[in-house]
Design a protein around this motif. Structure first.
Motif, PDB file in Angstrom:
ATOM      1  N   GLU A  35       0.820  -1.216   0.000  1.00  0.00           N
ATOM      2  CA  GLU A  35       0.000   0.000   0.000  1.00  0.00           C
ATOM      3  C   GLU A  35       0.856   1.270   0.000  1.00  0.00           C
ATOM      4  N   ARG A  36       2.173   1.108   0.185  1.00  0.00           N
ATOM      5  CA  ARG A  36       3.087   2.260   0.187  1.00  0.00           C
ATOM      6  C   ARG A  36       4.155   2.103  -0.895  1.00  0.00           C
ATOM      7  N   ASP A  79       0.385   7.096  -4.150  1.00  0.00           N
ATOM      8  CA  ASP A  79      -0.361   6.056  -3.438  1.00  0.00           C
ATOM      9  C   ASP A  79      -1.775   6.516  -3.073  1.00  0.00           C
ATOM     10  N   SER A 120       5.849   2.105 -10.263  1.00  0.00           N
ATOM     11  CA  SER A 120       5.149   1.424  -9.174  1.00  0.00           C
ATOM     12  C   SER A 120       3.925   0.681  -9.696  1.00  0.00           C
ATOM     13  N   LYS A 178       2.813  -3.266  -9.422  1.00  0.00           N
ATOM     14  CA  LYS A 178       1.526  -3.656  -8.845  1.00  0.00           C
ATOM     15  C   LYS A 178       0.734  -4.573  -9.763  1.00  0.00           C
TER      16      LYS A 178
END
Length: 410
Positions: free
Chosen positions: A141-142, A279, A330, A334
């Protein structure tokens, strides 16, 4: 509360921690490796000229490093997914050190060429596997925040590395420079030896090491579009790095180098908080803003008659690059399972490498037949076209997901 509940709670608490000792060590290793790269990159052509007085060969020696790293990227990603990331990083740092020592003993161009290729291959493995390893210590989540902080080491290295390399060569000579970089590489390997590797990761890699070699093991198809969009930022970087000084001379703009210093500072400051914004805000808005801002910066560079306007363009370009690249990288990670983080990382870097390489080539052709203004306008248009491609792709993904959900509900 049962003992198993206590273990689970402790595990969840550890997972939520970003600034672990392992994560800090990996940032330090990234800083060390990138500093060594930047120290030697700016002076290797001069070293080549000392061995053989040929500008063409000096260009080959300088550029073959990037070619070797690019070719190695997909295999580095596969290796990161199949084998122990910690020991891959240690091995890569050791090979980097040995290849730089090889520069020390290079008395001919063929020998220097060999060690330059070896350095590029090892750097391709190190830069890919190190970030794949770092994601194992970043809470999902970060992830954007973690990748943003991780990149601080590389930004700092790009600021201090070139000038430090030139200073060492001027003051103490090439041999001292090569020894310093070798010691830095071995220091990075030593830090990695102190890294505690997740036990569950070893089990996963033992299973994956017996898997077959496939296209999916080399390229993350889920991240190709993001790699292409990210490559457009690098395309602009390549053009600016190659032609801004020439543009400044043509327009009689003094101290153009300030453009790069201001840009590096802005990227550094942005890295401190942009990951948290990514995020919380989401991918689409950050990427769209980044592409628009970057496109505007290219237009400003193309028409700038003064240093002041170039500095404004530098700030905008760095904002766009900093936000866009962190969010795209990122998101690429993911999109894949934890077992394919390595290939997702290498796929994204391949896009960046290609963009960085094609920028000067295409930009040079455009500027030769037209002028610098047209060249930067073309860069701006390509960034806006990339924005269209990105939004079409995001809409396609959203419709695909919505369709699957609806089908499942029925």
């Amino acid at each position: 509360m049962s003992s198993s509940d206590n273990i689970n709670n402790k595990s969840e608490k550890n997972i939520s921690v970003l600034w672990s000792r392992a994560f800090i060590f990996l940032i330090a290793v990234s800083l060390i490796t990138a500093t060594g790269f930047n120290m030697v990159y700016t002076v290797i052509s001069k070293y080549s000229m000392d061995i053989q007085n040929s500008l063409a060969m000096a260009g080959v020696i300088s550029g073959i490093f990037s070619v070797a790293a690019l070719v190695m990227r997909p295999f580095a990603g596969m290796m990161a997914d199949f084998f122990n990331k910690k020991y891959l990083c240690i091995g890569a740092n050791v090979v980097i050190g040995l290849s730089v020592i090889g520069y020390f003993f290079s008395s001919s161009i063929p020998v220097l060429f060999f060690f330059r290729v070896l350095h590029g291959v090892a750097f391709g493995v190190s830069s890919t596997v190190n970030i794949a390893l770092a994601t194992r210590f970043i809470p999902k989540e970060r992830l954007g925040e973690g990748i943003g902080y991780y990149g601080i080491g590389q930004v700092v290295a790009s600021i201090i590395g070139p000038n430090l390399g030139i200073y060492v060569v001027d003051k103490y000579g090439f041999q001292t420079l090569f020894i310093v970089i070798t010691l830095l590489s071995f220091l990075g390997a030593a830090l990695l030896l102190c890294l505690k590797y997740p036990a569950e990761e070893n089990k996963m890699e033992n299973v994956r090491a017996r898997s077959k070699l496939t296209i999916d093991a080399l390229i993350a198809k889920e991240g190709i579009i993001y790699a292409i969009i990210g490559g457009m930022f690098s395309f602009g970087n390549g053009v600016v790095s190659s032609f801004l000084i020439l543009l400044g001379k043509e327009r009689n703009i003094a101290n153009v180098g300030i453009f790069f210093s201001v840009g590096a500072v802005v990227v550094f400051l942005l890295r401190l908080f942009v990951g948290r914004i990514v995020d919380k805000t989401g991918l689409a808005i950050i990427v769209n803003i980044s592409l628009i801002v970057s496109a505007i910066s290219m237009v400003l560079i193309g028409v700038a008659p003064t240093l002041g306007l170039l500095i404004v363009a530098s700030v905008l370009k760095s904002i766009g690059q900093g936000g866009g690249q962190v969010s795209l990288q990122s998101e690429s990670i993911k999109r894949v399972s934890p077992s394919r983080v390595g290939v997702a990382t290498s796929t994204y870097y391949i896009g960046a490498d290609i963009g960085q390489g094609l920028g000067p080539i295409i930009g040079g052709g455009i500027s030769q037949y037209f002028n610098y203004t047209v060249m930067f306008m073309v860069c701006s248009v390509l960034l806006l076209v990339s924005m269209v491609v990105f939004n079409v792709y995001q809409r396609k993904i959203r419709y695909s997901v919505d369709g699957e959900v609806q089908q499942t509900a029925e």
